[in-house]
Design an enzyme around this catalytic site. Structure first.
Site, PDB file in Angstrom:
ATOM      1  N   GLY A 256     -17.719  -3.506  42.320  1.00 41.60           N
ATOM      2  CA  GLY A 256     -17.046  -2.834  43.049  1.00 41.60           C
ATOM      3  C   GLY A 256     -15.401  -2.954  43.164  1.00 41.60           C
ATOM      4  O   GLY A 256     -14.565  -2.251  44.164  1.00 41.60           O
ATOM      5  N   PRO A 299     -20.244  -5.283  38.113  1.00 37.58           N
ATOM      6  CA  PRO A 299     -18.971  -4.323  37.789  1.00 37.58           C
ATOM      7  C   PRO A 299     -19.680  -3.331  37.424  1.00 37.58           C
ATOM      8  O   PRO A 299     -19.722  -3.056  35.646  1.00 37.58           O
ATOM      9  CB  PRO A 299     -17.860  -5.350  36.790  1.00 37.58           C
ATOM     10  N   ARG A 338     -15.771  13.832  40.883  1.00 33.78           N
ATOM     11  CA  ARG A 338     -15.002  13.106  42.199  1.00 33.78           C
ATOM     12  C   ARG A 338     -14.531  13.419  43.181  1.00 33.78           C
ATOM     13  O   ARG A 338     -14.258  12.990  43.810  1.00 33.78           O
ATOM     14  CB  ARG A 338     -14.529  11.982  41.018  1.00 33.78           C
ATOM     15  N   TYR A 342     -14.922  13.533  46.454  1.00 32.93           N
ATOM     16  CA  TYR A 342     -14.579  12.892  47.606  1.00 32.93           C
ATOM     17  C   TYR A 342     -13.194  12.537  47.497  1.00 32.93           C
ATOM     18  O   TYR A 342     -12.477  11.962  48.085  1.00 32.93           O
ATOM     19  CB  TYR A 342     -14.845  10.586  46.616  1.00 32.93           C
ATOM     20  N   CYS A 369     -16.784  29.053  38.583  1.00 35.30           N
ATOM     21  CA  CYS A 369     -17.099  30.081  40.237  1.00 35.30           C
ATOM     22  C   CYS A 369     -17.360  29.465  41.342  1.00 35.30           C
ATOM     23  O   CYS A 369     -18.366  29.124  41.750  1.00 35.30           O
ATOM     24  CB  CYS A 369     -18.008  31.130  39.526  1.00 35.30           C
ATOM     25  N   GLU A 370     -16.613  28.308  41.777  1.00 33.65           N
ATOM     26  CA  GLU A 370     -16.711  27.748  43.178  1.00 33.65           C
ATOM     27  C   GLU A 370     -14.980  27.549  43.626  1.00 33.65           C
ATOM     28  O   GLU A 370     -14.122  26.543  42.294  1.00 33.65           O
ATOM     29  CB  GLU A 370     -17.120  26.002  42.449  1.00 33.65           C
ATOM     30  N   TYR A 399     -17.744   6.892  35.881  1.00 33.39           N
ATOM     31  CA  TYR A 399     -18.835   8.306  36.842  1.00 33.39           C
ATOM     32  C   TYR A 399     -18.633   9.360  36.259  1.00 33.39           C
ATOM     33  O   TYR A 399     -18.558  10.117  37.449  1.00 33.39           O
ATOM     34  CB  TYR A 399     -18.220   7.579  38.184  1.00 33.39           C
TER      35      TYR A 399
HETATM   36  N1  LLP Z   1     -23.643  -2.282  41.842  1.00 28.68           N
HETATM   37  C1  LLP Z   1     -25.238  -2.185  42.800  1.00 28.68           C
HETATM   38  C2  LLP Z   1     -25.600  -2.031  42.850  1.00 28.68           C
HETATM   39  C3  LLP Z   1     -24.291  -1.011  42.937  1.00 28.68           C
HETATM   40  O1  LLP Z   1     -24.813   0.176  43.630  1.00 28.68           O
HETATM   41  C4  LLP Z   1     -23.322  -0.334  42.502  1.00 28.68           C
HETATM   42  C5  LLP Z   1     -22.183   0.918  42.338  1.00 28.68           C
HETATM   43  C6  LLP Z   1     -22.647  -1.305  41.109  1.00 28.68           C
HETATM   44  C7  LLP Z   1     -22.765  -2.577  41.181  1.00 28.68           C
HETATM   45  C8  LLP Z   1     -20.879  -0.862  40.626  1.00 28.68           C
HETATM   46  O2  LLP Z   1     -19.973  -0.724  41.334  1.00 28.68           O
HETATM   47  P1  LLP Z   1     -18.372  -0.363  40.883  1.00 28.68           P
HETATM   48  O3  LLP Z   1     -18.797  -2.361  40.720  1.00 28.68           O
HETATM   49  O4  LLP Z   1     -18.298   0.485  39.965  1.00 28.68           O
HETATM   50  O5  LLP Z   1     -17.607   0.023  42.265  1.00 28.68           O
HETATM   51  N2  LLP Z   1     -20.679   7.787  42.125  1.00 28.68           N
HETATM   52  C9  LLP Z   1     -19.270   6.456  42.889  1.00 28.68           C
HETATM   53  C10 LLP Z   1     -19.026   5.365  42.904  1.00 28.68           C
HETATM   54  C11 LLP Z   1     -20.479   5.398  43.184  1.00 28.68           C
HETATM   55  C12 LLP Z   1     -20.791   3.659  43.121  1.00 28.68           C
HETATM   56  C13 LLP Z   1     -22.574   3.235  43.531  1.00 28.68           C
HETATM   57  N3  LLP Z   1     -22.659   2.314  43.048  1.00 28.68           N
HETATM   58  C14 LLP Z   1     -17.438   7.341  42.270  1.00 28.68           C
HETATM   59  O6  LLP Z   1     -17.651   8.706  41.265  1.00 28.68           O
HETATM   60  O7  LLP Z   1     -17.169   6.866  42.527  1.00 28.68           O
END
Ligand code: LLP
Length: 440
Positions: A256, A299, A338, A342, A369-370, A399
Site C-alpha cells: 500500500g 508492496p 486509471r 479512479y 470510442c468513449e 496497474y
Molecule cells: N496485498 C493485497 C492483498 C492487495 O490487495 C494489494 C493491492 C496489495 C497487496 C498491493 O498494494 P500496493 O502496494 O500496490 O498498493 N488497481 C488499483 C490498485 C488496486 C490494488 C489492489 N490490491 C490501481 O490501479 O490503483
C-alpha cells in the site's frame, strides 16, 4: 540554469538532456519510441531491483530473520518480472491461476507464493495445490472448507493464512480501500467472523494455520496507517492466543505505500517507514507478552510504479476556442484505464520539447470510442505540440499493463525493459492478428 532545471521529474530515473529531450533510466525516450514504436511501456529494471532491495533491507534491519518481502504481482504480472523477483529473493502474492502460471513459466519457486483473492474458484484451488503453492491467504469460510477438501483429495496438508479485516480507513480512494469492516475482502474482527475463521481453521485436518494477513488499502501516504493496522492485528493475536492457545508463525501487514504521480505528492522514505513499523511491532509484542511472528509486507505499486513510463505518438490536436484543447494519442484507456476508473493523476511531458514553455492547457485523450477515454485533464503542453510528437506519461509501471484491455480491438503495447544503457523486449507488442486468436 536551463529551463528544465525547474521541472520536477518525480523520480531520480527521469531527467532531461541539453536538447530538451526526456531521458528515462539515462536513455533518450523519443529514440526508444522510434526504435520500438508506440504506444510503448518502458520499465527500468535497475529501479525495480533497487526497490526490492530497499524492502528486503528494511525488513531485515527491522526484524532480522523474521522479516519477509513479497511482491504483489497484480501490479505488474509478466514473466520477466517474476524472474527478477526470483533473482532478488522476493516472495510473491498472486491472485489467480493465470498469475501462478506466469510465475511458474519464469521458474519462480511457488513455495514462496501467497495466493490471495476474495473468491478462489475450485479450479484455482486445485491448480495452486497441484503446483505446490506455499500458502493460501484464505478470505472466508467457504474457502476454508474448499481448500481443506482439495488438500485431502491431493493427499497433502496445506499451509494457509487468514485474511483479517482490521477495520481501518486508510484515507485513499474508495476503490482501493480494503481494510474497512464493510470491505468485500477478508473476515472482520469487529463482527466476530475473524475469530470464527480461526476456530474453523484450527479444527480442519488438512490445513495448517500459519498466521494472519491484513491489507488496508493502496496509494497510502499516511505512515500511521501501518502502525494502526499492526496495533489492531497484534491485539487480535493476543486475544486469539488467550482464547485458543494459538500463536501464529506469521503476520503479513499487506502492501500500500503511495508513490508520486504528481509534483505535489510527498516523498515516502520506505526504509525509514519500515523501521518505524519494526520499532512499533517489537514494543507492542513485548507489551502483550506474545511470540514475535515473522512479519511480511507485500508492496506492489511502490516496487514498480515509478520504474514505468508510457510513450505515445500524438495524432489529432483539436483546439475548441474558448472551451478546451484535446491532444489525442495512439493509446488510451486500453493501456491506462486509471484516470477513467479512479480519476487517477498523472504527469505528462512532450518528450522532445522540454526546452519549450508548456503554456497550453489540454486534455490528453486516447483513441477509443468513449468520451471517458482520458489519460489526464488539465495538462500543460507546449503550444507547438502536433501530430508526430512523442508524449511521455510518467509513473505507469503499476496497474497499467496489468489492467490493459483490447477495447475497440486495440492491441496492447509491448513492455521494453531498460538496463545499464541497453533495452530489450520483455513482452512483445500484440498484433491485430493476435486479436482473433481465440475466435473459432
Ligand atoms: N496485498 C493485497 C492483498 C492487495 O490487495 C494489494 C493491492 C496489495 C497487496 C498491493 O498494494 P500496493 O502496494 O500496490 O498498493 N488497481 C488499483 C490498485 C488496486 C490494488 C489492489 N490490491 C490501481 O490501479 O490503483
Amino acid at each position: 540554469m536551463s529551463h528544465t532545471d525547474n521541472i520536477d521529474f518525480l523520480c531520480g530515473n527521469v531527467s532531461a538532456d541539453e536538447n530538451g529531450h526526456l531521458l528515462f533510466a539515462g536513455q533518450d525516450t523519443a529514440a526508444l519510441a522510434r526504435e520500438y514504436g508506440t504506444p510503448l511501456y518502458l520499465m527500468d529494471e535497475e529501479r525495480i531491483r533497487e526497490r526490492c532491495r530497499t524492502y528486503i533491507k528494511g525488513l531485515k534491519d527491522a526484524f532480522g530473520d523474521k522479516g519477509q518481502a513479497l511482491f504483489a504481482s497484480k501490479a505488474a504480472s509478466f514473466k520477466r518480472i517474476y524472474e527478477i523477483m526470483r533473482e532478488e529473493g522476493m516472495g510473491i502474492d498472486v491472485v489467480s491461476s493465470g498469475e501462478i502460471c506466469t510465475a511458474l513459466k519464469a521458474g519462480f519457486p511457488l513455495s514462496k507464493a501467497y495466493f490471495h483473492s476474495n473468491n478462489k474458484t475450485d479450479a484455482d484451488i486445485a491448480y495452486a495445490i497441484k503446483n505446490g503453492i506455499g500458502h493460501f491467504v484464505v478470505d472466508n469460510r467457504e474457502e476454508l472448507y474448499a481448500i481443506d477438501k482439495e488438500a485431502e483429495n491431493q493427499g497433502i496438508r496445506q499451509r494457509i493464512m487468514l485474511r483479517i479485516t482490521p477495520g481501518i480507513d486508510p484515507h485513499t480512494f474508495a476503490e482501493v480501500a480494503t481494510g474497512k469492516v464493510d470491505s468485500k475482502f477478508g473476515s472482520a474482527i469487529e463482527t466476530g467472523q475473524a475469530e470464527e475463521m480461526v476456530k474453523i481453521a484450527l479444527s480442519l485436518e488438512n490445513i495448517t494455520l500459519s498466521g494472519f494477513h491484513c491489507h488496508v488499502g493502496s496509494q497510502v501516504f499516511d505512515s500511521d496507517v501501518f502502525l494502526r493496522a499492526a496495533d489492531v492485528m497484534l491485539d487480535f493475536i493476543a486475544d486469539i492466543k488467550e482464547k485458543f492457545g494459538f500463536s501464529p508463525e506469521k503476520l503479513d501487514l499487506g502492501g500500500g505505500y503511495g508513490v508520486r504521480y504528481k509534483a505535489e505528492d510527498p516523498h515516502i522514505d520506505i526504509y525509514d517507514n519500515i523501521l518505524q513499523v519494526g520499532a512499533f511491532v517489537k514494543e507492542k509484542v513485548a507489551k502483550l507478552g506474545i511470540d514475535m511472528p515473522e512479519i511480511s509486507l507485500e508492496p506492489g505499486r511502490s516496487i514498480v510504479a515509478d520504474a514505468g513510463m508510457t510513450l505515445y505518438t500524438v495524432g489529432t490536436v483539436k483546439k475548441i476556442p474558448e472551451f478546451i484543447n484535446y491532444v489525442s494519442v495512439d493509446g488510451g484507456m486500453t493501456d491506462n484505464v486509471r484516470f477513467a476508473m479512479y480519476g487517477a493523476p498523472y504527469t505528462l511531458f512532450a518528450a522532445e520539447k522540454l526546452n519549450e514553455k508548456a503554456d497550453m492547457e489540454c486534455s490528453v485523450v486516447g483513441r477509443c470510442c468513449e468520451s471517458g477515454d482520458i489519460i489526464q485533464e488539465n495538462v500543460m503542453m507546449p503550444e507547438s505540440i502536433c501530430r508526430g510528437d512523442i508524449l511521455a506519461c510518467l509513473t505507469t509501471g503499476a496497474y497499467n499493463y496489468s489492467m490493459a484491455s483490447n477495447y475497440n480491438k486495440i492491441p496492447r503495447p509491448p513492455i521494453v525493459m531498460l538496463n545499464e544503457g541497453k533495452s530489450y523486449v520483455a513482452v512483445r507488442r500484440e498484433t491485430i492478428e493476435d486479436l482473433t486468436m481465440y475466435d473459432v
